[in-house]
Write an enzyme that holds these catalytic residues in place. Structure first.
Site, PDB file in Angstrom:
ATOM      1  N   LYS A 126       4.176  -6.516 -10.251  1.00  0.00           N
ATOM      2  CA  LYS A 126       4.915  -6.218 -11.345  1.00  0.00           C
ATOM      3  C   LYS A 126       5.613  -7.266 -11.027  1.00  0.00           C
ATOM      4  O   LYS A 126       6.223  -7.372 -12.297  1.00  0.00           O
ATOM      5  CB  LYS A 126       5.641  -4.654  -9.694  1.00  0.00           C
ATOM      6  CG  LYS A 126       6.100  -3.843 -11.077  1.00  0.00           C
ATOM      7  CD  LYS A 126       7.374  -2.584 -10.554  1.00  0.00           C
ATOM      8  CE  LYS A 126       7.837  -2.214 -11.091  1.00  0.00           C
ATOM      9  NZ  LYS A 126       8.094  -0.552 -10.754  1.00  0.00           N
ATOM     10  N   GLU A 172      -9.236   6.439 -12.819  1.00  0.00           N
ATOM     11  CA  GLU A 172      -9.532   5.472 -12.903  1.00  0.00           C
ATOM     12  C   GLU A 172     -10.979   5.417 -12.573  1.00  0.00           C
ATOM     13  O   GLU A 172     -11.208   4.308 -13.583  1.00  0.00           O
ATOM     14  CB  GLU A 172      -8.929   4.716 -12.186  1.00  0.00           C
ATOM     15  CG  GLU A 172      -7.155   4.677 -12.470  1.00  0.00           C
ATOM     16  CD  GLU A 172      -6.770   6.043 -11.200  1.00  0.00           C
ATOM     17  OE1 GLU A 172      -7.846   6.931 -10.460  1.00  0.00           O
ATOM     18  OE2 GLU A 172      -5.762   5.763 -10.719  1.00  0.00           O
ATOM     19  N   PHE A 219       4.103   0.136  -0.192  1.00  0.00           N
ATOM     20  CA  PHE A 219       3.530   1.341  -0.670  1.00  0.00           C
ATOM     21  C   PHE A 219       3.102   0.621  -1.842  1.00  0.00           C
ATOM     22  O   PHE A 219       2.597   0.012  -2.880  1.00  0.00           O
ATOM     23  CB  PHE A 219       4.603   2.040  -1.262  1.00  0.00           C
ATOM     24  CG  PHE A 219       5.092   2.963  -1.775  1.00  0.00           C
ATOM     25  CD1 PHE A 219       4.055   4.185  -1.281  1.00  0.00           C
ATOM     26  CD2 PHE A 219       4.468   3.101  -3.055  1.00  0.00           C
ATOM     27  CE1 PHE A 219       2.853   5.299  -1.719  1.00  0.00           C
ATOM     28  CE2 PHE A 219       4.331   4.895  -3.865  1.00  0.00           C
ATOM     29  CZ  PHE A 219       3.888   5.418  -3.556  1.00  0.00           C
ATOM     30  N   GLN A 220       1.523   1.434  -1.885  1.00  0.00           N
ATOM     31  CA  GLN A 220       0.313   1.564  -3.073  1.00  0.00           C
ATOM     32  C   GLN A 220       0.147  -0.243  -2.904  1.00  0.00           C
ATOM     33  O   GLN A 220      -0.391  -0.645  -4.460  1.00  0.00           O
ATOM     34  CB  GLN A 220       0.824   2.048  -4.433  1.00  0.00           C
ATOM     35  CG  GLN A 220       0.907   3.582  -4.442  1.00  0.00           C
ATOM     36  CD  GLN A 220       0.631   4.293  -5.438  1.00  0.00           C
ATOM     37  OE1 GLN A 220       1.106   3.806  -6.842  1.00  0.00           O
ATOM     38  NE2 GLN A 220       0.888   5.434  -5.738  1.00  0.00           N
ATOM     39  N   MET A 256     -34.081  13.484  -7.989  1.00  0.00           N
ATOM     40  CA  MET A 256     -34.366  12.884  -7.599  1.00  0.00           C
ATOM     41  C   MET A 256     -34.241  12.599  -5.944  1.00  0.00           C
ATOM     42  O   MET A 256     -35.643  12.628  -5.619  1.00  0.00           O
ATOM     43  CB  MET A 256     -33.909  11.478  -8.270  1.00  0.00           C
ATOM     44  CG  MET A 256     -35.329  10.202  -8.286  1.00  0.00           C
ATOM     45  SD  MET A 256     -36.909  10.769  -9.045  1.00  0.00           S
ATOM     46  CE  MET A 256     -36.387   9.861 -10.243  1.00  0.00           C
TER      47      MET A 256
END
Lengths: 172, 563
Positions: B161, B49, B111-112, B477
């Site tokens: 949802k 993502e 959940f999630q 760097m």
């Protein structure tokens, strides 16, 4: 210097978190913050007391203005304004103290709002100096606990901080 | 007409003119993915993502339109945070759609579930949790409006949802009305006039250009103004491309790794005209020694940027396109002989430019110099209308120093946040917007590994991005700072192992090349540019090479280290 900033915001969930997050994320300190609905149920007023140099206060004002849900920001410190805070304090009300408590409450134009065998709960409202002074006076009598509301403020005169739809501005 | 929430989202995106979105499905957004099936909207399936967020960002930077990323709830959403913060720091217009557990489960550790609105609050311009399907279309309209107007930025919309499954009457709003949001667009004419008068008085002015110039699409007006008034131009990393780098008025990038001429011009100027930049610490160095003896004019759409770090004597809050037009109108009417007035100053700057140009030592060991690769990457790209992206660190700085730019939106780099792993997905986003152009990512062997999984996304969607790895086997760097400031104690900055990048590229179905000899650099690049597939070029370069000039963090121009 201490500043009192009055902020009108959309009355939505999450707005308080945004404002508080702005302060914590940038390391600005909040001395007190009050928030409640205004005469328009869709708008809430926050009164924030903070401290800082002019540069910091300017940033706070600008950053608050930048939040999408903020309708209007007024630093009332420099303006004519009315400010109040509410104090509730529970004092030891032993026999020998009671007369003194009543005297103090009368001088400070407070009210006794709850009484038990061993305590008086007093309500006082006013500017922060008055509140501080009252606390100073009654502290020796024995305070059991206290709660302060934090300051609320309104500019004097008509409609100085009323929410208005912002028009596109030109800026300098 | 009644539509399901998920369809409302899709129809709203189409109504906003969105053609491509970048995303990754999951439980909470299944209704939305169902609505996307067969929809007139291209969806690019990423592998992580974070990649989706950077792709949307790269798409936005390259096109000037709003980028869109779509992810699921919980880990899907949290994986985008780096991408959102990257876009926020660089003011990139982006809308991030995240799935959320059903309204009734929010706050129950379902959940999630993640409080993504809370998590991203400090790094979004604004965010929404939509609790009612009837608010959906209006919210999307507002989100795009907020993301793209004023100082642009990422806006997040959290979509439970059950809201996606519920139905509502759909009519996409035509206008947005937000009483609390009205960015200042027009520059106050008197204040612009004041700024112009100060420029007229200046003997040694400098135009200090930031990324805001590109965001405001004002580069053409800038070129007109600089040429008319003969004022020298220096740009920040974010403004690379805002002014043609081969023009005689261009001084190069300023700041920590800026040119001698640019930094000295900033130090010695009497009027500093800051247009759409924010006096970042990488630009100013030690603040108390910066801009001490000059009048500061600061134009920015964001009032909070003005006088935040450096006090502006003449502030102008406005959109830069408006201000540049006004300045050009004033310059047109004025009869002043600018070239004559600025001749001594420009001569001095020319001297600095020729005395201390950007340069690098010749390779003595035969090992390829990274700067040479960057120069050749640009030379070989001539005539191919290239877009450049970078990862972060030495490779990024060499890209900014040694590439040349003719126009805006051709250099996409994570400036504010300095995000390793930005370049490859950003390149994919840009290539998705411009399939016919050459898109090249300049990377280090460290940063490329942060999001290398997106190689397969490029292959799957036939997006022929080119990756130039300047492989020195170290975190360049970090290594450089350890050498200069930590007594060569190279704590955890040397990779003992790296993957075989050629095989890795091949495993993804891309073309891999390893280049170890200087003579092979140019031919390899030309071949790579010809191939119509993603190519990963692994240039084995000098490990000890450093980025110079360098003003140490918190230092002043007087402490500038040259080659």
């Amino acid at each position: 210097m201490k500043h009192t900033i009055s902020v009108l915001v959309e009355n939505r969930f999450g707005v308080l978190a945004r404002v508080a997050g702005l302060f914590s994320g940038r390391g600005f300190n909040i001395e007190s913050l009050t928030v409640a609905e205004t005469e328009d149920a869709a708008v809430s007023r926050m009164t924030i007391v903070t401290r800082g140099e002019d540069r910091i206060i300017e940033q706070i004002n600008k950053q608050l203005n930048k939040l999408i849900d903020v309708i209007k920001v007024v630093d009332v410190t420099a303006e004519e304004h009315v400010e109040r805070e509410l104090l509730l304090v529970k004092l030891n009300a032993e026999e020998k103290n009671r007369a003194e408590i009543l005297r103090m409450v009368e001088i400070f134009r407070g009210k006794i709002v709850d009484v038990s065998a061993k305590s008086y709960t007093v309500e006082i409202s006013g500017g922060d100096r008055k509140i501080e002074a009252f606390i100073e006076m009654v502290r020796p009598l024995g305070m059991q606990e206290m709660a302060r509301s934090g300051k609320i403020a309104l500019p004097r005169g008509t409609g100085a901080s009323a929410p208005k739809a912002k028009k596109p501005k030109s800026g300098g | 007409m009644k539509l399901k929430g998920a369809q409302i989202v899709v129809e709203s995106l189409i109504a906003e003119g969105v053609d491509t979105i970048f995303g990754f499905p999951g439980g909470a957004v299944l209704p939305l993915y169902d609505a996307l099936y067969g929809a007139k909207l291209k969806h690019i399936l990423v592998r992580h993502e974070q990649g989706a967020a950077h792709m949307a960002d790269g798409y936005a930077r390259a096109t000037g339109r709003c980028g869109v990323a779509l992810v699921t709830s919980g880990p899907g959403a949290t994986n985008t945070v780096t991408g959102i913060a990257t876009a926020y720091m660089d003011s990139i217009p982006m809308v991030i759609l995240t799935g959320q557990v059903p309204v009734g489960l929010i706050g129950n550790d379902a959940f999630q579930e993640a409080d993504i609105v809370g998590i991203t609050r400090p790094c979004t311009k604004h965010s929404y949790l939509v609790r009612d399907v009837n608010d959906l279309a209006r919210t999307i309209k507002e989100a795009f409006y907020i993301a793209t107007t004023g100082k642009p930025g990422p806006v997040l919309i959290d979509l439970p949802k059950d809201v996606l499954n519920a139905a509502a009457e759909f009519e996409y709003p035509k206008t947005v009305s937000l009483r609390s949001y009205n960015p200042t667009v027009e520059g106050h004419p008197a204040q612009v006039k004041r700024a112009f008068e100060a420029m007229k008085q200046a003997k040694q002015p400098v135009l200090y250009i930031g990324g805001g110039m590109i965001l405001a699409n004002a580069s053409a007006e800038l070129a007109k103004f600089a040429k008319k008034t003969r004022m020298p131009v220096t740009t920040t990393l974010m403004a690379m491309g805002a002014y043609p780098t081969r023009d005689d008025l261009f001084l190069g990038m300023l700041g920590m790794h800026g040119t001698y001429a640019a930094n000295m011009a900033m130090h010695e100027c009497d009027v500093m005209v800051c247009l759409g930049a924010r006096f970042d610490d990488r630009v100013t160095g030690r603040l108390d020694a910066f801009a001490k003896n000059c009048t500061v004019i600061h134009v920015d759409i964001d009032p909070t940027s003005i006088s935040k770090n450096v006090t502006a004597h003449i502030p102008v809050v406005a959109d830069l396109l408006d201000v540049m037009k006004k300045l050009n109108a004033l310059a047109e009417k004025d009869a002043i002989d600018w070239d004559d007035k600025h001749r001594p100053w420009l001569t001095r700057l020319e001297e600095w430019k020729s005395l201390y140009p950007l340069r690098y030592g010749k390779s003595e060991t035969g090992i390829i110099k990274p700067q040479f690769v960057v120069e050749q990457a640009w030379e070989a790209a001539k005539g191919r209308d290239p877009i450049w992206t970078t990862e972060v660190g030495q490779a990024q700085m060499w890209a900014a120093q040694f590439l040349q730019f003719d126009g805006p939106r051709t250099f996409l780099s994570s400036g504010g946040l300095g995000t390793m792993g930005y370049g490859l997905p950003a390149a994919i986003g840009a290539q998705a917007a411009f399939p016919g152009r050459l898109v090249v990512n300049i990377a280090g062997d460290g940063s490329i590994q942060m999001n290398i999984q997106e190689m397969i996304t490029a292959v799957q969607y036939s997006l022929p991005v080119k990756t130039v790895i300047l492989n020195n086997g170290v975190l360049g760097m970090v290594h450089q700072w350890q050498e200069l400031f930590h007594g060569k104690r190279y704590s955890s900055s040397e990779f003992q192992m790296n993957p075989d990048f050629v095989k890795l590229a091949e495993a993804y179905g891309a073309v891999g090349m390893r280049i170890t000899k200087e003579a092979d650099v140019r031919p390899a690049l030309e071949e790579a540019y010809r191939i119509n597939k993603p190519v990963l070029m692994d240039f084995v370069v000098e490990k000890e090479e450093k980025v110079f000039p360098m003003v140490p963090a918190g230092g002043t121009v007087k402490e500038m280290m040259l080659l």
